[in-house]
Design a protein around this motif. Structure first.
Motif, PDB file in Angstrom:
ATOM      1  N   LEU A 221      51.235  90.115  47.697  1.00  0.00           N
ATOM      2  CA  LEU A 221      49.786  89.890  47.819  1.00  0.00           C
ATOM      3  C   LEU A 221      49.118  89.564  46.489  1.00  0.00           C
ATOM      4  N   ILE A 222      49.819  89.772  45.380  1.00  0.00           N
ATOM      5  CA  ILE A 222      49.200  89.578  44.066  1.00  0.00           C
ATOM      6  C   ILE A 222      48.711  88.149  43.883  1.00  0.00           C
ATOM      7  N   GLU A 223      49.524  87.178  44.291  1.00  0.00           N
ATOM      8  CA  GLU A 223      49.142  85.770  44.099  1.00  0.00           C
ATOM      9  C   GLU A 223      47.875  85.434  44.861  1.00  0.00           C
ATOM     10  N   GLU A 224      47.730  85.960  46.074  1.00  0.00           N
ATOM     11  CA  GLU A 224      46.596  85.630  46.930  1.00  0.00           C
ATOM     12  C   GLU A 224      45.338  86.418  46.566  1.00  0.00           C
ATOM     13  N   LEU A 225      45.493  87.719  46.274  1.00  0.00           N
ATOM     14  CA  LEU A 225      44.331  88.594  46.075  1.00  0.00           C
ATOM     15  C   LEU A 225      44.093  88.987  44.627  1.00  0.00           C
ATOM     16  N   GLY A 226      45.123  88.828  43.776  1.00  0.00           N
ATOM     17  CA  GLY A 226      44.995  89.324  42.421  1.00  0.00           C
ATOM     18  C   GLY A 226      45.244  90.828  42.381  1.00  0.00           C
ATOM     19  N   ILE A 227      44.925  91.445  41.256  1.00  0.00           N
ATOM     20  CA  ILE A 227      45.097  92.893  41.119  1.00  0.00           C
ATOM     21  C   ILE A 227      43.861  93.568  41.703  1.00  0.00           C
ATOM     22  N   THR A 228      43.906  93.841  42.982  1.00  0.00           N
ATOM     23  CA  THR A 228      42.782  94.450  43.694  1.00  0.00           C
ATOM     24  C   THR A 228      43.160  95.856  44.147  1.00  0.00           C
ATOM     25  N   THR A 229      42.162  96.573  44.663  1.00  0.00           N
ATOM     26  CA  THR A 229      42.417  97.926  45.168  1.00  0.00           C
ATOM     27  C   THR A 229      43.450  97.913  46.282  1.00  0.00           C
ATOM     28  N   LYS A 230      43.382  96.915  47.153  1.00  0.00           N
ATOM     29  CA  LYS A 230      44.340  96.814  48.268  1.00  0.00           C
ATOM     30  C   LYS A 230      45.761  96.643  47.755  1.00  0.00           C
ATOM     31  N   ILE A 232      46.965  97.355  44.706  1.00  0.00           N
ATOM     32  CA  ILE A 232      47.386  98.546  43.974  1.00  0.00           C
ATOM     33  C   ILE A 232      47.762  99.670  44.938  1.00  0.00           C
ATOM     34  N   THR A 233      47.016  99.779  46.046  1.00  0.00           N
ATOM     35  CA  THR A 233      47.308 100.819  47.037  1.00  0.00           C
ATOM     36  C   THR A 233      48.691 100.629  47.647  1.00  0.00           C
ATOM     37  N   TYR A 234      48.998  99.380  48.053  1.00  0.00           N
ATOM     38  CA  TYR A 234      50.316  99.105  48.640  1.00  0.00           C
ATOM     39  C   TYR A 234      51.439  99.412  47.642  1.00  0.00           C
ATOM     40  N   ILE A 235      51.274  98.960  46.409  1.00  0.00           N
ATOM     41  CA  ILE A 235      52.310  99.191  45.397  1.00  0.00           C
ATOM     42  C   ILE A 235      52.451 100.677  45.105  1.00  0.00           C
ATOM     43  N   ALA A 236      51.315 101.388  45.024  1.00  0.00           N
ATOM     44  CA  ALA A 236      51.348 102.827  44.754  1.00  0.00           C
ATOM     45  C   ALA A 236      52.036 103.585  45.882  1.00  0.00           C
ATOM     46  N   VAL A 237      51.744 103.213  47.124  1.00  0.00           N
ATOM     47  CA  VAL A 237      52.399 103.846  48.273  1.00  0.00           C
ATOM     48  C   VAL A 237      53.904 103.595  48.217  1.00  0.00           C
ATOM     49  N   GLY A 238      54.279 102.365  47.842  1.00  0.00           N
ATOM     50  CA  GLY A 238      55.687 102.037  47.736  1.00  0.00           C
ATOM     51  C   GLY A 238      56.405 102.860  46.684  1.00  0.00           C
ATOM     52  N   ALA A 411      59.866  87.461  46.206  1.00  0.00           N
ATOM     53  CA  ALA A 411      58.489  87.929  46.010  1.00  0.00           C
ATOM     54  C   ALA A 411      57.987  87.624  44.601  1.00  0.00           C
ATOM     55  N   LEU A 412      58.802  87.918  43.584  1.00  0.00           N
ATOM     56  CA  LEU A 412      58.379  87.689  42.203  1.00  0.00           C
ATOM     57  C   LEU A 412      58.277  86.208  41.873  1.00  0.00           C
ATOM     58  N   SER A 413      59.229  85.401  42.362  1.00  0.00           N
ATOM     59  CA  SER A 413      59.213  83.973  42.031  1.00  0.00           C
ATOM     60  C   SER A 413      58.028  83.261  42.671  1.00  0.00           C
ATOM     61  N   VAL A 414      57.714  83.588  43.931  1.00  0.00           N
ATOM     62  CA  VAL A 414      56.562  82.960  44.587  1.00  0.00           C
ATOM     63  C   VAL A 414      55.266  83.356  43.883  1.00  0.00           C
ATOM     64  N   THR A 415      55.154  84.640  43.532  1.00  0.00           N
ATOM     65  CA  THR A 415      53.948  85.107  42.829  1.00  0.00           C
ATOM     66  C   THR A 415      53.807  84.423  41.475  1.00  0.00           C
ATOM     67  N   LEU A 416      54.887  84.388  40.703  1.00  0.00           N
ATOM     68  CA  LEU A 416      54.839  83.782  39.373  1.00  0.00           C
ATOM     69  C   LEU A 416      54.615  82.271  39.461  1.00  0.00           C
ATOM     70  N   PHE A 417      55.310  81.614  40.391  1.00  0.00           N
ATOM     71  CA  PHE A 417      55.169  80.168  40.557  1.00  0.00           C
ATOM     72  C   PHE A 417      53.721  79.798  40.916  1.00  0.00           C
ATOM     73  N   SER A 418      53.147  80.497  41.874  1.00  0.00           N
ATOM     74  CA  SER A 418      51.774  80.213  42.299  1.00  0.00           C
ATOM     75  C   SER A 418      50.783  80.477  41.164  1.00  0.00           C
ATOM     76  N   TYR A 419      51.047  81.522  40.388  1.00  0.00           N
ATOM     77  CA  TYR A 419      50.176  81.845  39.252  1.00  0.00           C
ATOM     78  C   TYR A 419      50.255  80.756  38.184  1.00  0.00           C
ATOM     79  N   ARG A 420      51.448  80.287  37.865  1.00  0.00           N
ATOM     80  CA  ARG A 420      51.613  79.286  36.813  1.00  0.00           C
ATOM     81  C   ARG A 420      51.090  77.906  37.240  1.00  0.00           C
TER      82      ARG A 420
END
Length: 472
Positions: A221-230, A232-238, A411-420
């Motif tokens: 979700l990082i690529e689509e939403l950025g570092i948001t509360t939602k 961070i919550t998912y990552i923290a739960v994980g 997950a990491l490659s799609v996020t990084l690719f979309s960001y770059r």
């Protein structure tokens, strides 16, 4: 007839052949799907953020279930769980083929992944069980050839079927293969004694699944939403779920994950290095079909042929690497493989829209050499320090690390690719794609370097881990 086969001196190779059908089917499915992703995206009008969940949902459910089915197999028997895996895989494949939309397809891939997890969790354990230590590297090296054959057959067959029949056919091709595999597992694989069922670590299984799914979903979700509360919550739960999982496994008398295995440095570093190799590899594996089709304008059936460079080179190197590891050890081979992968990724970071296609195909073929050098010796070293009663769960751990690497890689490659891509908005579409891809490869090169360090610094040999009586 089958009783005579079981008494034969070559029985172990009959077992190997039967297990290889499951290995071939699962790798065939993975390579076919990757080539068809652009066509599926066009038909369902889906963007990359949604399309990534076709391979991701499959790998994510496998990663979540491997430990579970590895542990179940130590009680019910590896052969029984392995056989049921074919049934689940064929059911999931049928549902995928007739999916009316992208969302049903993603859900159907979950069912397919459950069957694949039952197969993958027990493949290595069954093979290690019937082969003596002196032939273990050779056997696992030959498994690498089967993996390569599945991957090699997938791209051209997938491109041909997608172009001539449609993408649904790439899932239906699994049905006849699955039937052969099911019959082989029923009649050829060794029948194991069913152990008395003890209390099962359902809480551990739940925490592991929640932890992995929440963490990967949050990263996606990082690529689509950025570092948001939602996010961070998912990552923290994980992260919390995984930490709680580890905590209860230490206290459990019959744990889902036997942490005693990780006391051996070869087992631990081998698993981590294996994970990193697949993270780095899947940075390239996901995007190359899109690069060839979207940037180079090559048709799907031709892309399948170009992508054969990887499995062809792996098919040649893997059995040779496995045999050499039996004679000279694994460290030099695994280190060389990860080193070449890092160099190849750094070289590919210079990719552009005008890069010569033969050069890119050659570089993709080098990945096959890297994985062929690394995987067989690494797998042999990991499984070689595990006592026989724990082969089921150890095979599940090894397969879990492999698939977790694939999931993280996607997950990491799609996020990084979309960001770059956002840094190249003033460029044409093809150049924007190629530049962002180059940046993604550069990052993956550092992941491979970490794997190189782990492969070089781990211990040369160790004694087998003592069996944990409480957990066996």
């Amino acid at each position: 007839m089958f009783e005579n086969i079981k008494k034969s001196s070559n029985y172990k190779w009959y077992v190997f052949a039967s297990v290889s059908i499951g290995t071939f089917m699962s790798t065939l499915d993975g390579s076919i799907v990757n080539v068809a992703l652009p066509s599926i995206a066009d038909e369902f009008q889906a963007d990359l953020k949604l399309i990534q969940w076709i391979p991701l949902s499959y790998l994510l459910i496998i990663t979540s279930c491997l430990l579970f089915f590895g542990k179940i197999a130590d009680t019910l028997g590896k052969t029984k769980v392995f056989s049921w895996g074919f049934i689940g895989f064929m059911l999931g494949s049928t549902l995928c083929a007739f999916s009316p939309n992208i969302y049903i397809l993603i859900i159907s891939r979950v069912f397919q992944g459950i069957g694949a997890a039952m197969i993958m969790a027990n493949s290595s354990g069954i093979i290690i069980d019937v082969f003596p230590p002196s032939e273990r590297g050779k056997a696992l090296g030959t498994v690498g050839t089967i993996v390569a054959l599945g991957s090699m057959t997938g791209p051209p067959l997938g491109g041909l079927l997608t172009g001539m029949v449609g993408w649904s056919s790439i899932f239906l091709i699994n049905i006849p293969i699955g039937i052969f595999g099911l019959l082989g597992s029923i009649y050829l694989l060794p029948k194991e004694k069913v152990n008395k069922f003890k209390s099962f670590d359902f809480l551990g299984a739940f925490l592991w699944a929640i932890g992995i799914v929440s963490l990967i979903y949050g990263l996606s979700l990082i690529e689509e939403l950025g570092i948001t509360t939602k996010v961070i919550t998912y990552i923290a739960v994980g992260v919390l779920g995984l930490l709680l999982f580890i905590k209860i496994e230490f206290k459990n008398n019959d744990p889902l994950l036997d942490l005693e295995l990780f006391k051996d440095p070869i087992f631990t570093t081998g698993n981590i290095a294996g994970l990193l190799s697949f993270v780095a590899m899947f940075f390239a594996n996901l995007f190359m079909p899109f690069y060839f089709q979207e940037v180079k304008g090559i048709e799907a059936n031709h892309v399948g042929l170009l992508m054969m460079a990887f499995p062809l080179s792996m098919a040649f190197i893997a059995p040779l690497s496995g045999t050499l590891s039996d004679k000279f050890g694994y460290r030099i081979l695994t280190t060389t493989g990860m080193g070449l992968m890092a160099l190849n990724l750094f070289a590919l970071s210079k990719i552009s829209a005008t890069s010569p296609t033969p050069l890119i195909v050659f570089a993709f073929g080098v990945f096959g050499v890297c994985m062929g050098l690394f995987q067989s010796p690494n797998n042999s070293s990991v499984m070689g320090v595990v006592p026989k009663p724990k082969l089921g769960i150890a095979g599940g751990i090894l397969a879990t690390m492999r698939n977790l690497g694939m999931v993280l890689g996607i997950a990491l490659s799609v996020t990084l690719f979309s960001y770059r891509q956002k840094f190249y908005l003033d460029l044409q579409v093809q150049e924007k794609f190629a530049n962002a891809l180059g940046d993604t490869f550069f990052f993956a090169g550092f992941i491979a370097l970490i794997g190189l360090v782990l492969s070089f610094t781990r211990a040369k040999e160790t004694k087998k881990i003592k069996v944990n009586v409480k957990g066996s």
